[in-house]
Design an enzyme around this catalytic site. Structure first.
Site, PDB file in Angstrom:
ATOM      1  N   GLY A  50       0.796  -1.215   0.000  1.00  0.00           N
ATOM      2  CA  GLY A  50       0.000   0.000   0.000  1.00  0.00           C
ATOM      3  C   GLY A  50       0.830   1.267   0.000  1.00  0.00           C
ATOM      4  CG  LEU A  80      -5.794  -5.687  -7.647  1.00  0.00           C
ATOM      5  CD1 LEU A  80      -6.702  -6.189  -8.763  1.00  0.00           C
ATOM      6  CD2 LEU A  80      -4.413  -5.331  -8.194  1.00  0.00           C
ATOM      7  CE  LYS A  95       1.886  -7.398  -3.086  1.00  0.00           C
ATOM      8  NZ  LYS A  95       1.535  -7.015  -1.697  1.00  0.00           N
ATOM      9  CG  ASP A 139       2.642  -5.618   6.138  1.00  0.00           C
ATOM     10  OD1 ASP A 139       3.744  -6.191   6.273  1.00  0.00           O
ATOM     11  OD2 ASP A 139       1.641  -6.176   5.632  1.00  0.00           O
ATOM     12  CG  ASN A 140       6.840  -7.312   9.112  1.00  0.00           C
ATOM     13  OD1 ASN A 140       7.915  -7.472   9.672  1.00  0.00           O
ATOM     14  ND2 ASN A 140       6.739  -7.266   7.780  1.00  0.00           N
ATOM     15  CB  CYS A 197      -2.391  -3.393   5.696  1.00  0.00           C
ATOM     16  SG  CYS A 197      -1.796  -1.765   6.161  1.00  0.00           S
ATOM     17  CB  CYS A 335      -5.076 -16.723  10.878  1.00  0.00           C
ATOM     18  SG  CYS A 335      -3.582 -15.739  11.086  1.00  0.00           S
TER      19      CYS A 335
END
Length: 376
Positions: A50, A80, A95, A139-140, A197, A335
Protein backbone atom coordinates in the site's frame (compact mmCIF):
# COMPACT_ATOMS: atom_id res chain seq x y z
CA UNK A 1 15.52 23.47 10.98
CA UNK A 2 16.80 22.40 7.57
CA UNK A 3 19.61 19.86 7.27
CA UNK A 4 22.42 19.93 4.68
CA UNK A 5 21.52 18.26 1.37
CA UNK A 6 21.89 14.49 1.44
CA UNK A 7 23.82 14.32 -1.86
CA UNK A 8 25.88 16.48 -4.16
CA UNK A 9 24.19 17.66 -7.38
CA UNK A 10 24.38 15.35 -10.35
CA UNK A 11 25.33 16.42 -13.88
CA UNK A 12 23.54 19.20 -15.70
CA UNK A 13 20.12 18.12 -16.92
CA UNK A 14 19.33 17.86 -20.60
CA UNK A 15 17.06 20.52 -22.10
CA UNK A 16 14.24 17.97 -22.17
CA UNK A 17 14.72 17.18 -18.49
CA UNK A 18 14.99 20.85 -17.61
CA UNK A 19 11.67 21.52 -19.30
CA UNK A 20 10.10 18.50 -17.63
CA UNK A 21 10.92 19.71 -14.11
CA UNK A 22 10.44 23.43 -14.77
CA UNK A 23 7.42 23.77 -12.46
CA UNK A 24 9.32 22.16 -9.59
CA UNK A 25 12.50 24.13 -10.18
CA UNK A 26 10.62 27.43 -9.87
CA UNK A 27 9.56 26.65 -6.30
CA UNK A 28 11.09 29.07 -3.74
CA UNK A 29 14.39 27.74 -2.45
CA UNK A 30 14.45 24.86 -4.93
CA UNK A 31 15.86 25.63 -8.37
CA UNK A 32 17.66 23.46 -10.93
CA UNK A 33 20.44 22.44 -8.51
CA UNK A 34 17.91 20.81 -6.21
CA UNK A 35 16.51 18.89 -9.16
CA UNK A 36 20.01 17.65 -9.97
CA UNK A 37 20.33 16.47 -6.38
CA UNK A 38 17.17 14.40 -6.77
CA UNK A 39 18.61 12.84 -9.90
CA UNK A 40 21.72 11.89 -7.95
CA UNK A 41 19.86 10.40 -4.97
CA UNK A 42 19.62 6.64 -4.56
CA UNK A 43 16.50 5.73 -2.59
CA UNK A 44 15.49 2.26 -1.41
CA UNK A 45 11.79 1.47 -0.92
CA UNK A 46 11.04 -1.40 1.46
CA UNK A 47 7.70 -2.90 0.50
CA UNK A 48 5.72 -2.58 -2.72
CA UNK A 49 2.34 -2.80 -1.01
CA UNK A 50 0.00 0.00 0.00
CA UNK A 51 2.62 2.57 0.97
CA UNK A 52 5.10 1.39 -1.67
CA UNK A 53 2.42 1.82 -4.32
CA UNK A 54 1.91 5.39 -3.16
CA UNK A 55 5.56 6.44 -2.93
CA UNK A 56 7.05 4.75 -6.00
CA UNK A 57 5.17 6.74 -8.68
CA UNK A 58 5.84 9.98 -6.82
CA UNK A 59 9.55 9.23 -6.50
CA UNK A 60 9.80 8.47 -10.21
CA UNK A 61 7.78 11.52 -11.23
CA UNK A 62 9.71 13.81 -8.92
CA UNK A 63 12.97 12.86 -10.60
CA UNK A 64 14.82 10.53 -8.24
CA UNK A 65 17.47 8.88 -10.38
CA UNK A 66 17.95 5.51 -8.65
CA UNK A 67 15.13 3.56 -7.02
CA UNK A 68 15.48 0.21 -5.28
CA UNK A 69 12.50 -1.98 -4.39
CA UNK A 70 12.55 -4.80 -1.82
CA UNK A 71 9.55 -7.14 -1.62
CA UNK A 72 9.19 -10.92 -1.73
CA UNK A 73 5.42 -11.00 -2.24
CA UNK A 74 3.20 -11.49 -5.28
CA UNK A 75 0.19 -9.46 -6.34
CA UNK A 76 -3.18 -10.75 -5.06
CA UNK A 77 -6.67 -9.54 -6.04
CA UNK A 78 -7.28 -8.18 -2.53
CA UNK A 79 -4.21 -5.93 -2.90
CA UNK A 80 -5.63 -3.91 -5.77
CA UNK A 81 -7.84 -1.37 -3.92
CA UNK A 82 -4.99 0.06 -1.83
CA UNK A 83 -1.96 -0.94 -3.95
CA UNK A 84 -2.73 1.14 -7.00
CA UNK A 85 0.64 0.60 -8.69
CA UNK A 86 -0.49 -2.95 -9.52
CA UNK A 87 -3.25 -3.80 -12.02
CA UNK A 88 -5.59 -6.79 -12.39
CA UNK A 89 -3.27 -8.05 -15.11
CA UNK A 90 -0.44 -8.20 -12.56
CA UNK A 91 -2.16 -10.70 -10.25
CA UNK A 92 0.27 -13.53 -9.58
CA UNK A 93 3.36 -11.54 -10.59
CA UNK A 94 6.12 -10.58 -8.15
CA UNK A 95 5.31 -7.14 -6.79
CA UNK A 96 8.80 -5.86 -7.56
CA UNK A 97 8.25 -6.64 -11.24
CA UNK A 98 4.86 -4.98 -11.62
CA UNK A 99 6.05 -2.01 -9.56
CA UNK A 100 9.13 -1.69 -11.77
CA UNK A 101 6.95 -1.65 -14.89
CA UNK A 102 4.92 1.22 -13.45
CA UNK A 103 8.05 3.18 -12.59
CA UNK A 104 9.53 2.65 -16.07
CA UNK A 105 6.27 3.87 -17.63
CA UNK A 106 6.74 7.15 -15.76
CA UNK A 107 10.47 7.53 -16.37
CA UNK A 108 12.38 5.02 -18.47
CA UNK A 109 15.70 6.58 -17.44
CA UNK A 110 15.35 5.69 -13.75
CA UNK A 111 17.94 3.15 -12.61
CA UNK A 112 15.97 0.36 -10.96
CA UNK A 113 17.43 -2.12 -8.48
CA UNK A 114 15.04 -4.95 -7.69
CA UNK A 115 15.26 -7.34 -4.74
CA UNK A 116 12.53 -9.99 -4.91
CA UNK A 117 13.41 -11.27 -1.47
CA UNK A 118 12.57 -10.69 2.16
CA UNK A 119 14.84 -8.22 3.92
CA UNK A 120 16.79 -10.06 6.64
CA UNK A 121 19.60 -9.40 9.07
CA UNK A 122 21.87 -11.26 6.65
CA UNK A 123 21.12 -9.39 3.42
CA UNK A 124 20.17 -5.95 4.76
CA UNK A 125 23.72 -4.54 5.13
CA UNK A 126 24.61 -5.41 1.54
CA UNK A 127 21.37 -4.02 0.13
CA UNK A 128 21.38 -0.75 2.08
CA UNK A 129 25.05 -0.14 1.26
CA UNK A 130 24.11 1.04 -2.22
CA UNK A 131 21.61 3.72 -1.16
CA UNK A 132 21.51 7.20 0.35
CA UNK A 133 18.04 6.99 1.86
CA UNK A 134 15.41 4.39 2.81
CA UNK A 135 11.63 4.73 2.62
CA UNK A 136 10.14 2.02 4.84
CA UNK A 137 6.59 1.00 3.93
CA UNK A 138 6.71 -2.45 5.55
CA UNK A 139 3.70 -3.72 7.46
CA UNK A 140 5.30 -5.70 10.29
CA UNK A 141 7.36 -4.75 13.32
CA UNK A 142 10.34 -7.11 12.84
CA UNK A 143 11.04 -5.50 9.45
CA UNK A 144 10.60 -1.96 10.79
CA UNK A 145 13.13 -2.50 13.57
CA UNK A 146 15.48 -4.27 11.16
CA UNK A 147 15.35 -1.39 8.67
CA UNK A 148 15.90 1.18 11.39
CA UNK A 149 18.89 -0.64 12.90
CA UNK A 150 20.44 -1.42 9.51
CA UNK A 151 20.10 2.23 8.46
CA UNK A 152 21.63 3.37 11.76
CA UNK A 153 24.65 1.14 11.13
CA UNK A 154 24.85 2.37 7.52
CA UNK A 155 24.60 6.01 8.63
CA UNK A 156 21.64 6.83 6.38
CA UNK A 157 18.15 8.19 7.17
CA UNK A 158 14.88 6.26 7.16
CA UNK A 159 11.56 7.86 6.29
CA UNK A 160 8.95 5.51 7.71
CA UNK A 161 5.22 5.26 7.34
CA UNK A 162 2.53 3.10 8.89
CA UNK A 163 -1.13 2.67 8.02
CA UNK A 164 -3.80 1.00 10.14
CA UNK A 165 -7.41 0.87 9.00
CA UNK A 166 -8.46 4.54 8.63
CA UNK A 167 -5.37 6.31 9.95
CA UNK A 168 -1.63 6.45 9.64
CA UNK A 169 1.68 7.91 10.78
CA UNK A 170 4.83 9.20 9.14
CA UNK A 171 8.19 10.11 10.61
CA UNK A 172 11.93 10.36 10.07
CA UNK A 173 14.62 8.30 11.80
CA UNK A 174 18.25 9.36 11.50
CA UNK A 175 20.67 8.48 14.29
CA UNK A 176 23.40 10.76 12.90
CA UNK A 177 21.22 13.85 13.31
CA UNK A 178 18.55 13.12 15.90
CA UNK A 179 16.22 10.51 17.38
CA UNK A 180 15.32 7.23 15.72
CA UNK A 181 12.35 4.91 15.44
CA UNK A 182 13.66 3.07 18.50
CA UNK A 183 13.55 6.27 20.54
CA UNK A 184 9.87 6.61 19.73
CA UNK A 185 9.07 2.90 20.05
CA UNK A 186 11.76 1.33 22.26
CA UNK A 187 9.69 -1.82 22.83
CA UNK A 188 7.64 -3.55 20.12
CA UNK A 189 3.97 -4.30 20.84
CA UNK A 190 3.02 -7.75 22.02
CA UNK A 191 2.70 -10.27 19.16
CA UNK A 192 -0.83 -10.33 17.80
CA UNK A 193 -1.83 -7.07 19.49
CA UNK A 194 -1.58 -4.97 16.30
CA UNK A 195 -2.98 -6.41 13.11
CA UNK A 196 -1.30 -5.83 9.75
CA UNK A 197 -3.06 -4.17 6.83
CA UNK A 198 -3.80 -7.63 5.46
CA UNK A 199 -5.57 -8.55 8.69
CA UNK A 200 -7.23 -5.26 9.68
CA UNK A 201 -7.64 -3.54 6.31
CA UNK A 202 -6.57 -0.06 5.27
CA UNK A 203 -8.46 2.84 3.72
CA UNK A 204 -6.88 3.22 0.26
CA UNK A 205 -6.79 7.01 0.45
CA UNK A 206 -4.86 6.92 3.73
CA UNK A 207 -2.08 5.01 1.96
CA UNK A 208 -1.90 7.90 -0.51
CA UNK A 209 -1.80 10.54 2.22
CA UNK A 210 0.95 8.85 4.23
CA UNK A 211 2.88 7.95 1.08
CA UNK A 212 2.77 11.57 -0.05
CA UNK A 213 4.15 12.73 3.30
CA UNK A 214 6.98 10.20 3.00
CA UNK A 215 7.98 11.44 -0.45
CA UNK A 216 7.91 15.06 0.74
CA UNK A 217 10.41 14.05 3.43
CA UNK A 218 12.60 12.31 0.86
CA UNK A 219 12.64 15.41 -1.33
CA UNK A 220 13.50 17.68 1.62
CA UNK A 221 16.33 15.40 2.73
CA UNK A 222 17.82 14.98 -0.73
CA UNK A 223 17.78 18.70 -1.50
CA UNK A 224 18.32 20.25 1.93
CA UNK A 225 15.10 22.28 1.74
CA UNK A 226 12.37 22.72 4.31
CA UNK A 227 12.20 21.36 7.84
CA UNK A 228 12.42 17.56 8.07
CA UNK A 229 10.33 15.47 10.47
CA UNK A 230 13.27 14.75 12.74
CA UNK A 231 11.96 14.25 16.27
CA UNK A 232 8.36 14.68 15.10
CA UNK A 233 5.65 12.28 13.97
CA UNK A 234 2.63 13.26 11.89
CA UNK A 235 -0.52 11.35 12.86
CA UNK A 236 -3.41 11.35 10.39
CA UNK A 237 -7.03 10.38 11.05
CA UNK A 238 -8.67 9.73 7.69
CA UNK A 239 -12.24 9.60 9.01
CA UNK A 240 -12.01 12.89 10.89
CA UNK A 241 -9.80 14.53 8.27
CA UNK A 242 -7.32 15.68 10.92
CA UNK A 243 -3.56 15.83 11.40
CA UNK A 244 -1.69 16.21 14.65
CA UNK A 245 1.99 16.21 15.57
CA UNK A 246 3.84 14.32 18.29
CA UNK A 247 7.32 15.48 19.30
CA UNK A 248 9.91 13.15 20.85
CA UNK A 249 13.62 13.16 21.68
CA UNK A 250 16.54 10.78 21.93
CA UNK A 251 16.36 8.27 24.76
CA UNK A 252 19.54 8.91 26.78
CA UNK A 253 19.25 5.44 28.33
CA UNK A 254 19.03 3.62 25.00
CA UNK A 255 21.76 1.10 24.25
CA UNK A 256 23.74 1.84 21.07
CA UNK A 257 23.03 -0.23 17.98
CA UNK A 258 26.15 -2.26 17.21
CA UNK A 259 24.79 -5.23 15.25
CA UNK A 260 21.70 -6.68 13.63
CA UNK A 261 19.81 -9.23 15.71
CA UNK A 262 17.03 -11.80 15.39
CA UNK A 263 14.10 -9.42 14.93
CA UNK A 264 11.42 -12.09 15.10
CA UNK A 265 12.78 -13.03 18.51
CA UNK A 266 13.03 -9.35 19.53
CA UNK A 267 9.38 -8.82 18.58
CA UNK A 268 8.27 -12.01 20.33
CA UNK A 269 7.47 -13.94 17.16
CA UNK A 270 8.97 -17.22 18.36
CA UNK A 271 6.33 -19.92 18.61
CA UNK A 272 6.06 -20.61 14.90
CA UNK A 273 6.39 -23.41 12.39
CA UNK A 274 7.32 -22.72 8.79
CA UNK A 275 5.10 -23.94 5.95
CA UNK A 276 7.94 -26.13 4.70
CA UNK A 277 8.35 -27.77 8.11
CA UNK A 278 4.63 -28.39 8.48
CA UNK A 279 4.47 -29.82 4.98
CA UNK A 280 7.35 -32.19 5.75
CA UNK A 281 5.78 -33.33 9.02
CA UNK A 282 2.39 -33.91 7.45
CA UNK A 283 4.04 -35.79 4.59
CA UNK A 284 5.78 -38.01 7.13
CA UNK A 285 2.45 -38.85 8.71
CA UNK A 286 3.17 -37.12 12.01
CA UNK A 287 -0.07 -36.34 13.88
CA UNK A 288 -1.12 -32.69 14.12
CA UNK A 289 -4.22 -30.73 14.94
CA UNK A 290 -4.62 -27.87 12.47
CA UNK A 291 -6.76 -25.16 14.04
CA UNK A 292 -7.98 -22.54 11.53
CA UNK A 293 -9.05 -19.33 13.30
CA UNK A 294 -10.20 -17.44 10.20
CA UNK A 295 -13.80 -16.60 9.35
CA UNK A 296 -16.08 -19.07 7.50
CA UNK A 297 -16.08 -16.94 4.34
CA UNK A 298 -12.29 -17.20 4.21
CA UNK A 299 -12.38 -20.97 4.60
CA UNK A 300 -14.86 -21.08 1.70
CA UNK A 301 -12.12 -19.58 -0.50
CA UNK A 302 -9.29 -21.86 0.60
CA UNK A 303 -8.36 -24.07 3.55
CA UNK A 304 -5.77 -26.64 4.53
CA UNK A 305 -7.15 -30.19 4.30
CA UNK A 306 -8.07 -31.65 7.66
CA UNK A 307 -8.11 -28.33 9.50
CA UNK A 308 -10.64 -27.54 12.21
CA UNK A 309 -12.37 -24.16 11.74
CA UNK A 310 -12.89 -22.18 14.97
CA UNK A 311 -12.98 -18.41 14.30
CA UNK A 312 -10.84 -16.24 16.55
CA UNK A 313 -13.92 -14.61 18.08
CA UNK A 314 -15.00 -17.98 19.44
CA UNK A 315 -11.55 -18.57 20.93
CA UNK A 316 -11.56 -15.12 22.52
CA UNK A 317 -14.96 -15.68 24.15
CA UNK A 318 -14.09 -19.08 25.64
CA UNK A 319 -10.43 -20.08 25.31
CA UNK A 320 -10.71 -22.72 28.04
CA UNK A 321 -13.75 -24.28 26.40
CA UNK A 322 -12.03 -24.42 23.00
CA UNK A 323 -8.84 -25.80 24.56
CA UNK A 324 -10.80 -28.50 26.36
CA UNK A 325 -12.39 -29.73 23.13
CA UNK A 326 -9.20 -29.92 21.08
CA UNK A 327 -7.58 -33.32 20.54
CA UNK A 328 -4.35 -34.11 22.34
CA UNK A 329 -1.14 -33.83 20.37
CA UNK A 330 0.79 -31.09 18.56
CA UNK A 331 -1.33 -28.06 17.75
CA UNK A 332 -0.64 -25.77 14.77
CA UNK A 333 -2.82 -22.65 14.49
CA UNK A 334 -3.55 -21.16 11.08
CA UNK A 335 -4.95 -17.86 9.85
CA UNK A 336 -4.40 -15.69 6.76
CA UNK A 337 -1.04 -14.15 7.66
CA UNK A 338 -0.34 -15.29 11.23
CA UNK A 339 -1.59 -12.33 13.30
CA UNK A 340 -4.88 -13.82 14.47
CA UNK A 341 -3.21 -17.18 14.96
CA UNK A 342 -0.73 -15.61 17.39
CA UNK A 343 -3.57 -14.12 19.41
CA UNK A 344 -5.27 -17.51 19.55
CA UNK A 345 -1.98 -19.21 20.49
CA UNK A 346 -1.52 -16.96 23.52
CA UNK A 347 -5.10 -17.45 24.71
CA UNK A 348 -4.99 -21.23 24.31
CA UNK A 349 -1.57 -21.45 25.96
CA UNK A 350 -2.94 -19.57 28.97
CA UNK A 351 -5.80 -22.09 29.01
CA UNK A 352 -3.38 -25.01 29.14
CA UNK A 353 -3.19 -25.89 25.43
CA UNK A 354 0.18 -24.83 23.96
CA UNK A 355 0.60 -24.66 20.21
CA UNK A 356 2.55 -23.20 17.31
CA UNK A 357 1.56 -20.62 14.69
CA UNK A 358 1.94 -21.39 10.99
CA UNK A 359 4.44 -18.66 10.09
CA UNK A 360 2.98 -16.35 7.46
CA UNK A 361 -0.35 -18.16 7.61
CA UNK A 362 -2.15 -19.88 4.80
CA UNK A 363 -0.89 -17.16 2.46
CA UNK A 364 2.71 -18.30 3.07
CA UNK A 365 1.62 -21.92 2.57
CA UNK A 366 0.21 -21.00 -0.84
CA UNK A 367 3.39 -19.11 -1.72
CA UNK A 368 5.94 -21.65 -0.48
CA UNK A 369 4.25 -25.05 -0.63
CA UNK A 370 1.24 -24.99 -2.97
CA UNK A 371 1.47 -22.19 -5.59
CA UNK A 372 -1.73 -23.44 -7.20
CA UNK A 373 -3.75 -22.68 -4.07
CA UNK A 374 -6.05 -19.62 -4.32
CA UNK A 375 -4.78 -16.47 -2.56
CA UNK A 376 -6.97 -13.61 -1.41
Amino acid sequence: MALPPLVEPGPELSPERTARYARTAQLPGFGPVAQRRLRATRVLVVGAGGLGSAVLPLLASAGFGTIGIVDDDRVEPSNLPRQAIHTPGDVGRPKVDSAADAVRALDDEVELRLYAERLTSQNAPGILAGFDLVLDGSDNFPTRYLVDDAATLAGIPVVWGAVHQTGGQAGLSWAANGPTYRDLFPVPPAPGSVASCAEAGALPSVCGVIGGLMVSEAIKLATGTGEPLLGRVIIHDGLRGTFRELAYERDPQAAPITELIDYDLFCGVTDTMSPAELHARLGAGEPHTLLDVREPWEADIVELPGSLLVPLGVVERDPAGVAGRLPDGPLVIVCHHGIRAETARRLLAEAGMPGLVLAGGIDAWARDVDPGMPRY
